[in-house]
Design an enzyme around this catalytic site. Sequence first.
Site, short mmCIF file in Angstrom:
data_model
loop_
_atom_site.label_atom_id
_atom_site.label_comp_id
_atom_site.label_asym_id
_atom_site.label_seq_id
_atom_site.Cartn_x
_atom_site.Cartn_y
_atom_site.Cartn_z
N ASP A 187 0.84 -1.20 0.00
CA ASP A 187 0.00 0.00 0.00
C ASP A 187 0.87 1.26 0.00
OD1 ASP A 187 0.83 -0.18 2.61
OD2 ASP A 187 -1.17 0.02 3.51
N SER A 188 2.21 1.05 -0.01
CA SER A 188 3.13 2.18 -0.25
C SER A 188 2.86 2.80 -1.62
CB SER A 188 4.59 1.70 -0.17
OG SER A 188 4.78 0.57 -1.01
N ASP A 234 -1.00 -6.10 -0.24
CA ASP A 234 -1.34 -5.50 1.06
C ASP A 234 -2.84 -5.32 1.20
OD1 ASP A 234 0.51 -4.89 3.05
OD2 ASP A 234 1.31 -3.16 1.96
N LYS A 258 -1.07 -9.52 2.73
CA LYS A 258 -0.29 -9.09 3.90
C LYS A 258 -1.15 -8.13 4.70
CE LYS A 258 3.33 -5.99 3.64
NZ LYS A 258 2.86 -4.90 4.51
N GLU A 267 -1.17 -5.64 8.49
CA GLU A 267 -0.35 -5.05 9.55
C GLU A 267 -0.92 -5.35 10.93
OE1 GLU A 267 0.20 -0.84 8.98
OE2 GLU A 267 1.03 -1.10 6.96
N GLU A 286 9.44 -4.18 10.37
CA GLU A 286 9.78 -2.85 9.87
C GLU A 286 10.29 -1.95 11.00
OE1 GLU A 286 6.93 -1.01 7.25
OE2 GLU A 286 8.00 0.90 7.26
O1 KIV Z 1 3.51 -1.09 1.62
C1 KIV Z 1 4.66 -1.54 1.54
O2 KIV Z 1 5.37 -1.33 0.55
C2 KIV Z 1 5.15 -2.35 2.64
C3 KIV Z 1 6.61 -2.65 2.68
C4 KIV Z 1 7.41 -1.45 2.84
C5 KIV Z 1 6.93 -3.71 3.66
O3 KIV Z 1 4.41 -2.72 3.48
#
Ligand code: KIV
Length: 281
Positions: A58-59, A97, A127, A129, A196
């Site tokens: 989600d970056s 994510d 994934k 969090e 992280e």
């Molecule tokens: O959103 C993302 O890119 C991430 C990574 C930095 C682990 O969660």
Amino acid sequence: MTEVTSGSAGFTPGEHMTVRQLLKFKCRDEKIPVLTCYDFSTARILDRCGVPILLVGDSLGNVILGYESTIPVTMEEMIHHAKAVVRAKTKSLVVVDMPFLSFQISPEKSVEAAGRIIKETGADAVKLEGAGDRLESVRRIVSAGIPVMGHIGLTPQSILQLGSYRVQGRSKGSRQRLLQEAALLEEAGCFGLVLEAVPSDLAKEITESLKIFTIGIGAGPHCDGQVLVLHDMLGLYEEFKPRFVRRFGSVARVMEEAVESYMQAVRDGDFPSRDESYTEE
Ligand code: KIV
């Protein structure tokens, strides 16, 4: 299509990477390089390079969409980008994510959201969090047959509570909490864990305490693998550079040079040439 480089534990050239194959990397003490990826053309390149895991993080909210945090990222945005990556038919395992509020409300809604991501994108895993009250969601998603990667330490979706992106696990209490969260996420069924922004020695202790692999970002050299945001490591996103980012390229400069050459060629009437133009026949 170019084959994935040999020598990677359990990753037979030409085959699609699986969660089971990834677990063998840790047994063989082979590090796992992970990169984020958000589009078709880049997925093709990363696949050719043999990157075992592509994370549609989600970056993308920061580096693709220009949001200030990952909070505004929607399910539709994640699905849109994940579909493009999967369309590249990579041999890499594609992890997506789960966006903010898609897994925090209830385990039922979490299973629905994870299921939607997997069904609509064709990705291999999700994934999410955090731990604590997220553990039941992890259990339920795994029990529905969807592989889950955990993510602890600095969890960017908690930025409103944290106030700033800072290292986690420095105090005795927070260190203990992270060790416990890692163990509980493994028990809940995660196949891997992103750590992280935690001190290296804590990441080492967590990595050694788990059977599943750890992927570090700002977590030192002792994790089973490393992940970086692609735009950071390429030198393409230049707004902000955390300490843990190494720039392996200067892609922003390469783009600037190409764009300047193009503009000059257009202004000079040098582009398009005869060969770059169609004739009547
Ligand atoms: O959103 C993302 O890119 C991430 C990574 C930095 C682990 O969660």
